[in-house]
Design an enzyme around this catalytic site. Sequence first.
Site, short mmCIF file in Angstrom:
data_model
loop_
_atom_site.label_atom_id
_atom_site.label_comp_id
_atom_site.label_asym_id
_atom_site.label_seq_id
_atom_site.Cartn_x
_atom_site.Cartn_y
_atom_site.Cartn_z
N ASP A 315 3.65 4.92 0.36
CA ASP A 315 2.54 4.05 0.74
C ASP A 315 2.81 3.26 2.01
O ASP A 315 1.86 2.84 2.68
CB ASP A 315 2.22 3.09 -0.41
CG ASP A 315 1.53 3.80 -1.57
OD1 ASP A 315 0.87 4.81 -1.33
OD2 ASP A 315 1.67 3.34 -2.71
N TYR A 399 -4.19 1.64 -6.65
CA TYR A 399 -3.26 0.56 -7.01
C TYR A 399 -3.41 -0.64 -6.09
O TYR A 399 -3.71 -0.49 -4.90
CB TYR A 399 -1.81 1.05 -6.96
CG TYR A 399 -1.27 1.47 -8.32
CD1 TYR A 399 -0.92 0.52 -9.27
CD2 TYR A 399 -1.13 2.82 -8.65
CE1 TYR A 399 -0.43 0.90 -10.52
CE2 TYR A 399 -0.65 3.21 -9.90
CZ TYR A 399 -0.30 2.24 -10.82
OH TYR A 399 0.17 2.61 -12.05
#
EC number: 1.4.3.-
Length: 665
Positions: A315, A399
């Site tokens: 990420d 998320y």
Amino acid sequence: MSLLETPATGTSPSVSHPLDRLTAAEVDATRELLAPTLTPTTRFAYLGLLEPPKPAVLAFTPGDAVERTVRVLLLDTATGTGRDVRVSLSDGRIVSDREVDGAVEGHLPILEEEFGAIEPILNADDRWVSTLASRGLTPADVVTVPLSAGHYDDIPATDPGAARILRVFAFAQPDPSALPWAHPVDGIVAYVDLSAAKVLQVLDHQRFEVPQQSGNWDEAPHAQAERTDLKPISITQPEGPSFSVEGDVISWQGWKVRVGFDAREGLTLHQLSVADSTGPDPSVQRDVVYRASIAEMVVPYADPSPVRFWQNYFDTGEYLFGRFVNSLALGCDCLGEIHYFDAVLADETGHPKTVQNAICLHEEDHGVLWKHTDMFNGMNETRRSRRLVISFFTTIGNYDYGFYWYLYLDGTIELEAKATGVVFTAAYPEGGLEFSTEIAPGLAAPFHQHLFSARLDMAVDGTANAVEEVDAVRVPRGEGNPYGNAFARKATRLTSEAVAQREANGAVGRVWHVLSTERTNALGQPTGYALHPEHQPLLLADDTSVVHDRATFGTKHLWVTRYDSEERYPAGDFVNQNPGGAGLPQFVAGDRDLDGQDVVLWHTFGLTHFPRPEDWPVMPVDHAGFTLKPVGFFDRNPALGVPKGSSSASSCSAPAAAGDGCCGA
């Protein structure tokens, strides 16, 4: 590397320190300097301050000339070609400009624009449309979720290393208000070549029923009556907060820290120092950490099926999680007397964009700091703790991650990562799945990990440091331990980079001490700080797996390297489709000496997530982190001067009886 001498079109905007955060004017100046090299299809994949080397920053004094260099990653969306450019705002010129070899080094981060381009490409492909039709769906019925492709040999491209590839899942969305994660169209995945704007393959592996139950938290069957018996909690500081802010520098209870923000790493902390209340001159600031950040994170999934075996996301390096920073809201994300910092970033056209309230600064009560009731001298004292909180939240797809740095009154530093949001979903057929949990009827959440790499550029009482691994060890019964009750502390000096690749061990309470090799405390002990890990699992993928090669940082809880200003990212500069071996494996290849050197700690921490039904439809926060605690850094408890009732709305003025709840006589 070609050096380009481009004349300045203007001067760098005025800044007062080499680590001052980039301004909107500096983003504009960078784009203008690069303008002659840009085309209509050039996009800014990254723009950030290239911090001067540590020695230059440490030698800086107010009034010195400030050097400002910006690093820019430019992507030609028509060809997929990436450029790594360094621009001097101080000199008004392009310092370097080189093409990135995608097949060897990896590709530039994925653009938001590229995510947006996926659906038109897919919807024009007959294979995709017919695959959806076989499930009774049309492109209008689904949303697509493009994901980083990794580096695997299953990609059907002429030159898969050179092509920019995304893999795409589909989720049904019955109406615009529906949560698509509740309705995975499982068993299919598309491979898309972004530069060629074409679908390479549609893999239709298995037919699953699309789960039908709503995932909206406020709809049946999830909706719950709003609680009416929660009484208000009021967080007040009638005299204002105890911290002060000057520019990017925060001062609080002896601590000083400079705040930064980067599109890749998010919140960065610089030049953490603390005043020594136990020393001869409490006004003297002592260095602890030069720079701290979350330099990478990877989320590897455990499902080995043909449509999911590749599923892992970096990420930080692939998506740049700092650019997805949330704008925080008072009363929701932070409570109390708040100071916010805005974040100035560059959009994909190179123009500045400001995210308001990106960083939250506040104090909060933290229970008992120290306490004793003595049977001999009548001492009955309690002091309450508080901590300074510096935090931000970022949303990456499904998320949401919060990163909270805490500074404490006793010299402790702590990092807490908070993971929440919506778990990634799949179909759950009758008979079950070995590597997933059923979280709703017919709905699965695959097992996965969240592994973070904290880069801690240490400076404990200066840059001459050493690292020791400290274990609690049993002492065999025998001479010197006749009753078998003894146990000892074993310290092992980590003298080189090859030796300093370590795993945590909760069975022996393993910690790592960063010690000054030049300074001792009043007892003659080296001053230091100890890194306390949480002893959680490392990367669970097989040692021969692709994700192991690309996320090697996640195979050790601790790496220690000799400081090098170019060594910033544990999985390498270009993580997207990188073939592996970049970052820390390269950094430690020379096995440099560490004893008494300028050292950087790279700490892997995180979560191994076996999802629960309680994680659906929105996941309660899960926590991971680490702690840095002073060990011999101070001569005694540095929090003896905390006043009675310092964190309470009330305090005691009369002598206290044992157990009456007051804060001391």
